[in-house]
Write a protein that holds these residues in place. Structure first.
Motif, PDB file in Angstrom:
ATOM      1  N   GLU A 233      -9.109  -2.929  -8.383  1.00 12.85           N
ATOM      2  CA  GLU A 233      -8.784  -2.574  -7.003  1.00 12.85           C
ATOM      3  C   GLU A 233      -7.428  -3.106  -6.566  1.00 12.85           C
ATOM      4  OE1 GLU A 233     -11.387  -5.032  -4.018  1.00 12.85           O
ATOM      5  OE2 GLU A 233     -12.565  -4.709  -5.850  1.00 12.85           O
ATOM      6  N   LEU A 234      -6.938  -4.159  -7.208  1.00 16.76           N
ATOM      7  CA  LEU A 234      -5.602  -4.656  -6.890  1.00 16.76           C
ATOM      8  C   LEU A 234      -4.519  -3.796  -7.540  1.00 16.76           C
ATOM      9  CD1 LEU A 234      -6.128  -8.525  -7.176  1.00 16.76           C
ATOM     10  CD2 LEU A 234      -6.024  -7.128  -5.100  1.00 16.76           C
ATOM     11  N   ILE A 235      -4.830  -3.203  -8.681  1.00 14.07           N
ATOM     12  CA  ILE A 235      -3.875  -2.335  -9.371  1.00 14.07           C
ATOM     13  C   ILE A 235      -3.722  -1.016  -8.624  1.00 14.07           C
ATOM     14  CG2 ILE A 235      -3.518  -0.938 -11.453  1.00 14.07           C
ATOM     15  CD1 ILE A 235      -4.701  -3.237 -13.065  1.00 14.07           C
ATOM     16  N   ALA A 236      -4.837  -0.494  -8.127  1.00 15.72           N
ATOM     17  CA  ALA A 236      -4.834   0.832  -7.473  1.00 15.72           C
ATOM     18  C   ALA A 236      -3.894   0.918  -6.307  1.00 15.72           C
ATOM     19  CB  ALA A 236      -6.243   1.191  -7.028  1.00 15.72           C
TER      20      ALA A 236
ATOM     21  N   THR B 206      -2.585  -1.802   2.087  1.00 13.88           N
ATOM     22  CA  THR B 206      -1.840  -2.996   1.719  1.00 13.88           C
ATOM     23  C   THR B 206      -2.857  -4.090   1.472  1.00 13.88           C
ATOM     24  OG1 THR B 206       0.036  -2.332   3.065  1.00 13.88           O
ATOM     25  CG2 THR B 206      -0.139  -4.673   2.546  1.00 13.88           C
ATOM     26  N   ARG B 207      -2.646  -4.896   0.440  1.00 10.41           N
ATOM     27  CA  ARG B 207      -3.554  -5.993   0.133  1.00 10.41           C
ATOM     28  C   ARG B 207      -2.832  -7.316   0.367  1.00 10.41           C
ATOM     29  NH1 ARG B 207      -4.365  -2.466  -4.319  1.00 10.41           N
ATOM     30  NH2 ARG B 207      -2.204  -2.125  -3.819  1.00 10.41           N
ATOM     31  N   PHE B 208      -3.457  -8.165   1.169  1.00  6.85           N
ATOM     32  CA  PHE B 208      -2.951  -9.507   1.435  1.00  6.85           C
ATOM     33  C   PHE B 208      -3.840 -10.502   0.707  1.00  6.85           C
ATOM     34  CE2 PHE B 208      -1.350  -7.196   5.087  1.00  6.85           C
ATOM     35  CZ  PHE B 208      -0.087  -7.743   5.291  1.00  6.85           C
ATOM     36  N   ILE B 209      -3.223 -11.511   0.102  1.00  6.92           N
ATOM     37  CA  ILE B 209      -3.983 -12.513  -0.652  1.00  6.92           C
ATOM     38  C   ILE B 209      -3.623 -13.909  -0.161  1.00  6.92           C
ATOM     39  CG2 ILE B 209      -4.389 -13.544  -2.925  1.00  6.92           C
ATOM     40  CD1 ILE B 209      -3.707 -10.781  -4.133  1.00  6.92           C
ATOM     41  N   LYS B 210      -4.662 -14.676   0.136  1.00 12.42           N
ATOM     42  CA  LYS B 210      -4.518 -16.105   0.420  1.00 12.42           C
ATOM     43  C   LYS B 210      -5.259 -16.838  -0.697  1.00 12.42           C
ATOM     44  CE  LYS B 210      -3.909 -17.745   4.787  1.00 12.42           C
ATOM     45  NZ  LYS B 210      -2.558 -18.007   4.560  1.00 12.42           N
ATOM     46  N   THR B 211      -4.784 -18.028  -1.022  1.00 17.12           N
ATOM     47  CA  THR B 211      -5.467 -18.839  -2.022  1.00 17.12           C
ATOM     48  C   THR B 211      -5.871 -20.160  -1.382  1.00 17.12           C
ATOM     49  OG1 THR B 211      -3.383 -19.781  -2.811  1.00 17.12           O
ATOM     50  CG2 THR B 211      -4.188 -17.821  -3.943  1.00 17.12           C
TER      51      THR B 211
ATOM     52  N   GLY C  80       0.828  -1.189   0.000  1.00 20.97           N
ATOM     53  CA  GLY C  80       0.000   0.000   0.000  1.00 20.97           C
ATOM     54  C   GLY C  80       0.867   1.246   0.000  1.00 20.97           C
ATOM     55  N   TYR C  81       0.224   2.382  -0.157  1.00 16.33           N
ATOM     56  CA  TYR C  81       0.943   3.648  -0.155  1.00 16.33           C
ATOM     57  C   TYR C  81      -0.046   4.745   0.192  1.00 16.33           C
ATOM     58  CZ  TYR C  81       3.822   7.539  -1.712  1.00 16.33           C
ATOM     59  OH  TYR C  81       4.536   8.696  -1.767  1.00 16.33           O
ATOM     60  N   LYS C  82       0.283   5.551   1.198  1.00 12.94           N
ATOM     61  CA  LYS C  82      -0.565   6.642   1.685  1.00 12.94           C
ATOM     62  C   LYS C  82      -1.983   6.137   1.951  1.00 12.94           C
ATOM     63  CE  LYS C  82       2.166  10.388  -0.144  1.00 12.94           C
ATOM     64  NZ  LYS C  82       2.192  11.655  -0.825  1.00 12.94           N
ATOM     65  N   ASP C  83      -2.962   6.554   1.130  1.00 12.31           N
ATOM     66  CA  ASP C  83      -4.352   6.150   1.381  1.00 12.31           C
ATOM     67  C   ASP C  83      -4.737   4.840   0.688  1.00 12.31           C
ATOM     68  OD1 ASP C  83      -4.209   7.320  -1.118  1.00 12.31           O
ATOM     69  OD2 ASP C  83      -6.202   8.230  -0.997  1.00 12.31           O
TER      70      ASP C  83
ATOM     71  N   ASN D  70      -4.434  -1.049   8.399  1.00 19.45           N
ATOM     72  CA  ASN D  70      -4.775  -0.427   7.119  1.00 19.45           C
ATOM     73  C   ASN D  70      -4.503  -1.407   5.984  1.00 19.45           C
ATOM     74  OD1 ASN D  70      -5.605   1.502   5.262  1.00 19.45           O
ATOM     75  ND2 ASN D  70      -3.561   2.355   5.048  1.00 19.45           N
ATOM     76  N   SER D  71      -5.189  -2.524   6.025  1.00 30.31           N
ATOM     77  CA  SER D  71      -4.983  -3.576   5.035  1.00 30.31           C
ATOM     78  C   SER D  71      -6.322  -4.131   4.578  1.00 30.31           C
ATOM     79  CB  SER D  71      -4.146  -4.712   5.634  1.00 30.31           C
ATOM     80  OG  SER D  71      -2.887  -4.238   6.034  1.00 30.31           O
ATOM     81  N   THR D  72      -6.310  -4.666   3.374  1.00 28.36           N
ATOM     82  CA  THR D  72      -7.475  -5.348   2.823  1.00 28.36           C
ATOM     83  C   THR D  72      -7.060  -6.788   2.568  1.00 28.36           C
ATOM     84  OG1 THR D  72      -8.163  -3.293   1.747  1.00 28.36           O
ATOM     85  CG2 THR D  72      -9.189  -5.315   0.968  1.00 28.36           C
ATOM     86  N   PHE D  73      -7.967  -7.699   2.849  1.00 29.23           N
ATOM     87  CA  PHE D  73      -7.656  -9.125   2.732  1.00 29.23           C
ATOM     88  C   PHE D  73      -8.553  -9.782   1.695  1.00 29.23           C
ATOM     89  CE2 PHE D  73      -6.119  -7.720   6.770  1.00 29.23           C
ATOM     90  CZ  PHE D  73      -4.915  -8.377   6.917  1.00 29.23           C
ATOM     91  N   TYR D  74      -7.923 -10.618   0.876  1.00 28.82           N
ATOM     92  CA  TYR D  74      -8.613 -11.356  -0.177  1.00 28.82           C
ATOM     93  C   TYR D  74      -8.326 -12.840  -0.007  1.00 28.82           C
ATOM     94  CZ  TYR D  74      -8.850  -6.862  -2.631  1.00 28.82           C
ATOM     95  OH  TYR D  74      -9.093  -5.556  -2.982  1.00 28.82           O
ATOM     96  N   VAL D  75      -9.328 -13.647  -0.311  1.00 25.65           N
ATOM     97  CA  VAL D  75      -9.135 -15.095  -0.400  1.00 25.65           C
ATOM     98  C   VAL D  75      -9.629 -15.498  -1.782  1.00 25.65           C
ATOM     99  CG1 VAL D  75      -9.739 -17.354   0.524  1.00 25.65           C
ATOM    100  CG2 VAL D  75      -9.469 -15.421   2.078  1.00 25.65           C
ATOM    101  N   PHE D  76      -8.706 -16.025  -2.583  1.00 26.37           N
ATOM    102  CA  PHE D  76      -9.073 -16.515  -3.905  1.00 26.37           C
ATOM    103  C   PHE D  76      -9.402 -18.000  -3.783  1.00 26.37           C
ATOM    104  CE2 PHE D  76      -7.231 -12.580  -5.051  1.00 26.37           C
ATOM    105  CZ  PHE D  76      -7.765 -12.242  -6.277  1.00 26.37           C
TER     106      PHE D  76
END
Length: 116
Positions: free
Chosen positions: A113-116, A36-41, A30-33, A67-73
């Motif tokens: 949203e992952l690119i941003a 950080t994105r965490f991904i689990k599969t 992540g950066y500023k606003d 300040n993180s977002t979590f994804y599960v694929f």
């Protein structure tokens, strides 16, 4: 991720609140606003033990990395290339805790949203 030019670090270990280290398949910084994105599969997404283990990893890490977002694929493609129906209770397990569960066949829906 590479196909979409998303810079990610593979195989990340993060200490949780208990002091135990938890592994994530990918981390997108992540950066500023931008969080950080965490991904689990999950290769076997209908296995409730694997889903609960992933949930524990995320909840423990979230307390430290606020300040993180979590994804599960969730792998919803069988070995013979047929789509597998993911149990609603597995998806609800994650959505109740504000974790984005993404079936692999719908991965393009989160690219922006992952690119941003």
């Amino acid at each position: 991720l590479e196909e979409n030019h998303i810079r990610a670090t593979e195989d990340i270990s993060i200490p949780g609140t208990s002091g135990i280290t938890f592994n994530f398949d990918y981390l997108i910084s992540g950066y500023k606003d931008i969080p950080t994105r965490f991904i689990k599969t999950l290769s076997n997404p209908n296995n409730s033990l694997f889903a609960k283990a992933a949930l524990t990893d995320i909840l423990q890490t979230r307390e430290i990395r606020e300040n993180s977002t979590f994804y599960v694929f969730l792998n919803d493609i069988s070995s013979n290339d047929k789509e597998v129906q993911i149990k609603p209770e597995i998806e609800e397990l994650f959505s109740e805790k504000d974790i984005k569960s993404v079936p692999f066949t719908k991965r393009d829906s989160v690219v922006k949203e992952l690119i941003a």
